[in-house]
Design an enzyme around this catalytic site. Structure first.
Site, PDB file in Angstrom:
ATOM      1  N   LYS A   1       0.872  -1.165   0.010  1.00 32.33           N
ATOM      2  CA  LYS A   1       0.087  -0.112   0.077  1.00 32.33           C
ATOM      3  C   LYS A   1       0.966   1.119   0.068  1.00 32.33           C
ATOM      4  O   LYS A   1       1.848   1.231   0.477  1.00 32.33           O
ATOM      5  CB  LYS A   1      -0.848   0.049   1.113  1.00 32.33           C
ATOM      6  CG  LYS A   1      -2.177   0.834   1.275  1.00 32.33           C
ATOM      7  CD  LYS A   1      -3.251  -0.082   0.567  1.00 32.33           C
ATOM      8  CE  LYS A   1      -4.513   0.960   0.270  1.00 32.33           C
ATOM      9  NZ  LYS A   1      -5.658   0.176  -0.144  1.00 32.33           N
TER      10      LYS A   1
ATOM     11  N   GLY B   1     -24.728   3.322  -3.841  1.00 27.00           N
ATOM     12  CA  GLY B   1     -23.687   4.006  -4.843  1.00 27.00           C
ATOM     13  C   GLY B   1     -23.149   3.178  -5.922  1.00 27.00           C
ATOM     14  O   GLY B   1     -24.294   2.487  -6.445  1.00 27.00           O
ATOM     15  N   LYS B   2     -21.995   3.358  -6.274  1.00 29.94           N
ATOM     16  CA  LYS B   2     -21.571   2.559  -7.529  1.00 29.94           C
ATOM     17  C   LYS B   2     -21.841   0.980  -7.305  1.00 29.94           C
ATOM     18  O   LYS B   2     -22.186   0.304  -8.372  1.00 29.94           O
ATOM     19  CB  LYS B   2     -20.076   2.791  -7.823  1.00 29.94           C
ATOM     20  CG  LYS B   2     -19.950   4.008  -8.230  1.00 29.94           C
ATOM     21  CD  LYS B   2     -18.343   4.361  -8.656  1.00 29.94           C
ATOM     22  CE  LYS B   2     -17.327   4.381  -7.464  1.00 29.94           C
ATOM     23  NZ  LYS B   2     -17.616   5.335  -6.356  1.00 29.94           N
TER      24      LYS B   2
ATOM     25  N   GLY C   1     -23.678  -0.681  -4.631  1.00 28.83           N
ATOM     26  CA  GLY C   1     -25.137  -0.855  -3.947  1.00 28.83           C
ATOM     27  C   GLY C   1     -26.128  -0.771  -5.076  1.00 28.83           C
ATOM     28  O   GLY C   1     -27.181  -1.577  -5.046  1.00 28.83           O
TER      29      GLY C   1
ATOM     30  N   ILE D   1     -27.844   8.444   1.905  1.00 24.74           N
ATOM     31  CA  ILE D   1     -27.961   9.741   2.358  1.00 24.74           C
ATOM     32  C   ILE D   1     -28.394  10.794   1.327  1.00 24.74           C
ATOM     33  O   ILE D   1     -28.959  11.877   1.647  1.00 24.74           O
ATOM     34  CB  ILE D   1     -26.467  10.466   2.916  1.00 24.74           C
ATOM     35  CG1 ILE D   1     -25.383   9.764   2.032  1.00 24.74           C
ATOM     36  CG2 ILE D   1     -26.372   9.872   4.274  1.00 24.74           C
ATOM     37  CD1 ILE D   1     -24.097  10.524   2.481  1.00 24.74           C
TER      38      ILE D   1
ATOM     39  N   ALA E   1     -21.784   0.930   2.162  1.00 26.13           N
ATOM     40  CA  ALA E   1     -21.474   2.257   2.219  1.00 26.13           C
ATOM     41  C   ALA E   1     -20.330   2.545   2.847  1.00 26.13           C
ATOM     42  O   ALA E   1     -19.127   2.112   2.436  1.00 26.13           O
ATOM     43  CB  ALA E   1     -22.577   2.978   3.078  1.00 26.13           C
TER      44      ALA E   1
ATOM     45  N   SER F   1     -20.357  -5.095   0.317  1.00 27.46           N
ATOM     46  CA  SER F   1     -19.108  -4.551  -0.239  1.00 27.46           C
ATOM     47  C   SER F   1     -18.522  -3.611   0.636  1.00 27.46           C
ATOM     48  O   SER F   1     -17.100  -3.453   0.324  1.00 27.46           O
ATOM     49  CB  SER F   1     -19.493  -3.974  -1.737  1.00 27.46           C
ATOM     50  OG  SER F   1     -19.911  -2.711  -1.233  1.00 27.46           O
ATOM     51  N   ALA F   2     -18.766  -3.057   1.558  1.00 30.71           N
ATOM     52  CA  ALA F   2     -18.121  -1.841   2.415  1.00 30.71           C
ATOM     53  C   ALA F   2     -16.942  -2.584   2.989  1.00 30.71           C
ATOM     54  O   ALA F   2     -16.946  -3.765   3.419  1.00 30.71           O
ATOM     55  CB  ALA F   2     -19.171  -1.596   3.346  1.00 30.71           C
TER      56      ALA F   2
HETATM   57  P1  NAD Z   1     -19.917   4.993  -3.664  1.00 30.30           P
HETATM   58  O1  NAD Z   1     -18.922   6.246  -2.929  1.00 30.30           O
HETATM   59  O2  NAD Z   1     -20.045   5.005  -5.093  1.00 30.30           O
HETATM   60  O3  NAD Z   1     -21.345   4.609  -2.719  1.00 30.30           O
HETATM   61  C1  NAD Z   1     -21.404   4.793  -1.396  1.00 30.30           C
HETATM   62  C2  NAD Z   1     -22.921   5.060  -1.239  1.00 30.30           C
HETATM   63  O4  NAD Z   1     -23.313   4.967   0.138  1.00 30.30           O
HETATM   64  C3  NAD Z   1     -23.154   6.670  -1.681  1.00 30.30           C
HETATM   65  O5  NAD Z   1     -24.407   6.618  -2.427  1.00 30.30           O
HETATM   66  C4  NAD Z   1     -23.493   7.308  -0.368  1.00 30.30           C
HETATM   67  O6  NAD Z   1     -24.470   8.539  -0.403  1.00 30.30           O
HETATM   68  C5  NAD Z   1     -23.966   6.092   0.525  1.00 30.30           C
HETATM   69  N1  NAD Z   1     -23.540   6.383   1.792  1.00 30.30           N
HETATM   70  C6  NAD Z   1     -22.900   6.803   2.634  1.00 30.30           C
HETATM   71  N2  NAD Z   1     -23.139   6.891   4.000  1.00 30.30           N
HETATM   72  C7  NAD Z   1     -24.120   6.341   4.227  1.00 30.30           C
HETATM   73  C8  NAD Z   1     -25.043   6.049   5.209  1.00 30.30           C
HETATM   74  N3  NAD Z   1     -24.481   6.429   6.406  1.00 30.30           N
HETATM   75  N4  NAD Z   1     -26.123   5.470   5.192  1.00 30.30           N
HETATM   76  C9  NAD Z   1     -26.621   5.323   3.767  1.00 30.30           C
HETATM   77  N5  NAD Z   1     -25.820   5.441   2.743  1.00 30.30           N
HETATM   78  C10 NAD Z   1     -24.631   5.992   2.816  1.00 30.30           C
HETATM   79  O7  NAD Z   1     -19.113   3.732  -3.067  1.00 30.30           O
HETATM   80  P2  NAD Z   1     -18.781   2.316  -3.811  1.00 30.30           P
HETATM   81  O8  NAD Z   1     -17.786   2.450  -4.983  1.00 30.30           O
HETATM   82  O9  NAD Z   1     -20.297   1.988  -4.154  1.00 30.30           O
HETATM   83  O10 NAD Z   1     -18.451   1.368  -2.751  1.00 30.30           O
HETATM   84  C11 NAD Z   1     -19.297   1.254  -1.779  1.00 30.30           C
HETATM   85  C12 NAD Z   1     -18.511   0.400  -0.445  1.00 30.30           C
HETATM   86  O11 NAD Z   1     -17.724  -0.788  -1.170  1.00 30.30           O
HETATM   87  C13 NAD Z   1     -17.350   1.335   0.175  1.00 30.30           C
HETATM   88  O12 NAD Z   1     -17.096   0.842   1.502  1.00 30.30           O
HETATM   89  C14 NAD Z   1     -16.151   0.820  -0.623  1.00 30.30           C
HETATM   90  O13 NAD Z   1     -14.842   1.231   0.028  1.00 30.30           O
HETATM   91  C15 NAD Z   1     -16.374  -0.591  -0.964  1.00 30.30           C
HETATM   92  N6  NAD Z   1     -15.470  -1.231  -2.052  1.00 30.30           N
HETATM   93  C16 NAD Z   1     -15.951  -0.719  -3.263  1.00 30.30           C
HETATM   94  C17 NAD Z   1     -15.356  -1.272  -4.249  1.00 30.30           C
HETATM   95  C18 NAD Z   1     -15.507  -0.751  -5.670  1.00 30.30           C
HETATM   96  O14 NAD Z   1     -14.983  -1.485  -6.809  1.00 30.30           O
HETATM   97  N7  NAD Z   1     -16.087   0.311  -5.947  1.00 30.30           N
HETATM   98  C19 NAD Z   1     -14.713  -2.370  -4.223  1.00 30.30           C
HETATM   99  C20 NAD Z   1     -14.073  -2.800  -2.669  1.00 30.30           C
HETATM  100  C21 NAD Z   1     -14.896  -2.121  -2.059  1.00 30.30           C
END
Ligand code: NAD
Length: 380
Positions: free
Chosen positions: A90, A192-193, A195, A214, A253, A274-275
């Protein structure tokens, strides 16, 4: 020079204690661009270290060091858990991503990454973007997760969401003896992306979902886009998602959502999402277990994105990534099975599998093959 002056001071010895389980730490200092960064290589038994680079306004260098040590160790487990031949590493850049970032800083960072000659591959993480790494990639080939136009694999949330779906299918199989989603209920936190894609898939396959985000407009957008699908969307308040009676809680999230208070409230049979870092601490895995809630370790379920960035080094190929992502189904089932057979938590079972994979590889390895990149091997 007197020998006395060469002796390590107490603090130097402390650093070696601190990094005792790591192979190599690189402090990167480039006054011209203002770059101050630390790269930590935790373990290259399974292959070159792989891990994103985070940019954050750490208050002290110690804070940055502690963070990079912790995150790089986590990457060793994450890589070992999936069927990819990479180790854990990292990077952290000390600075405010909204104020301190410059292209020159990322070019300088790219030069430091290049100096490791393929022992460390990196790309985006919190506070850094694909565009930042386009600058770094001018200095080194050891960058992944670039935009598609630069030969990268593009949006990693697609395989990540697919991996969550495999995790959910494995959970259904373990709990009910069928992968089927029809008529089941899911409580999704975060649209998000990742969910949003998971939610759409569940609705298509006949599940009903409770969702919260949110941003209320995201929930409305999902309802609008899926009104003709068999499943039904129920919107709930942000905090009420923990009280929903459902088959599975799907955290997509932020981290730390599984803590004393929330676990007490959960009314589900399993947690699969996924979080990153869902458990506030490892003790929470015991707590879930005692409550009879099956927990799919986050770093296995969300590995789809990692599978994509690792695979990208052989040239982008979405079909191959999807095929590899399918292994998440078997990985989750195997962990449930080991946990049940050995009477341990699923978290312990996952860690144990990773340690075993590293141990087996250590027995085969010798020093000269450790941590060499696929590109390096091909060239030589
Ligand atoms: P994102 O930022 O696109 O989506 C997160 C969503 O969660 C947003 O729509 C945000 O408004 C919502 N959110 C934030 N706090 C909240 C709360 N308290 N209650 C309800 N909703 C809330 O992120 P993502 O890419 O969809 O990733 C989601 C999770 O998965 C993150 O923890 C990320 O680290 C993890 N993750 C993502 C990937 C990836 O490829 N994108 C890979 C591994 C892990």
């Amino acid at each position: 020079m007197q020998l006395e002056t060469l002796r390590p001071q107490e603090s130097t010895r402390d650093i070696f204690k601190m990094i005792a389980s790591h192979e190599q730490i690189v402090f990167c200092n480039d006054p011209a661009s203002g770059l101050q960064a630390i790269i930590a290589i935790h373990d290259t038994t399974l292959g070159p270290a792989l891990g994103g680079t985070r940019m954050y306004p750490y208050k002290t260098v110690d804070d940055a060091l502690v963070d990079v040590l912790r995150l790089s160790e986590g990457m060793t487990y994450k890589c070992a858990a999936t069927d990819i031949d990479f180790g854990g590493g990292k990077g952290v850049i000390i600075g405010d991503p909204n104020q301190d970032k410059t292209p020159a800083m990322f070019r300088a960072y790219g030069q430091f990454v290049d100096s490791l000659n393929g022992r460390f591959y990196t790309g985006t993480d919190m506070g850094t973007t694909m565009d930042d790494f386009v600058h770094a990639a001018k200095e080194t080939p050891f960058i992944n997760g670039l935009p598609e136009v630069y030969g990268g694999g593009g949006d990693s949330s697609i395989p990540t969401a697919k991996g969550v779906i495999y995790g959910l299918e494995a959970t259904n199989m373990f709990l009910y003896g069928t992968k089927d989603f029809v008529g089941r209920t899911y409580a999704i936190q975060g649209l998000g992306k990742v969910g949003f894609k998971v939610a759409k898939h569940l609705l298509k396959t006949g599940a009903n979902i409770y969702v919260t985000d949110i941003y209320e407009e995201t929930v409305a957008r999902l309802q609008e886009q899926t009104k003709d699908l068999p499943g039904v969307v129920y919107a709930v308040e942000k905090d009420a998602i923990y009280d929903v009676a459902a088959d599975v809680f799907v955290p997509c999230a932020m981290g730390g959502v599984l803590n004393d208070e929330t676990i007490n409230r959960l009314n589900v049979k399993a947690v699969v999402g996924s979080a990153n870092n869902q458990l506030q601490a490892k003790a929470q895995a015991d707590q879930l277990d005692k409550k009879g809630i099956l927990y799919a370790p986050d770093y296995i379920v969300n590995a789809g994105g990692l599978i994509q960035v690792a695979d990208e080094l052989y040239g982008p190929n979405p079909e191959r990534v999807m095929a590899k992502t399918e292994s998440i189904y078997d990985a989750v089932l195997a962990i449930y099975d080991t946990a049940r057979r050995k009477g341990i938590t699923t978290n312990e079972a996952a860690d144990m599998n990773c340690q075993q994979r590293i141990k087996e590889q250590q027995a085969r390895n010798n020093f000269f093959t450790r941590g060499r990149s696929p590109k390096w091997t091909i060239k030589s």
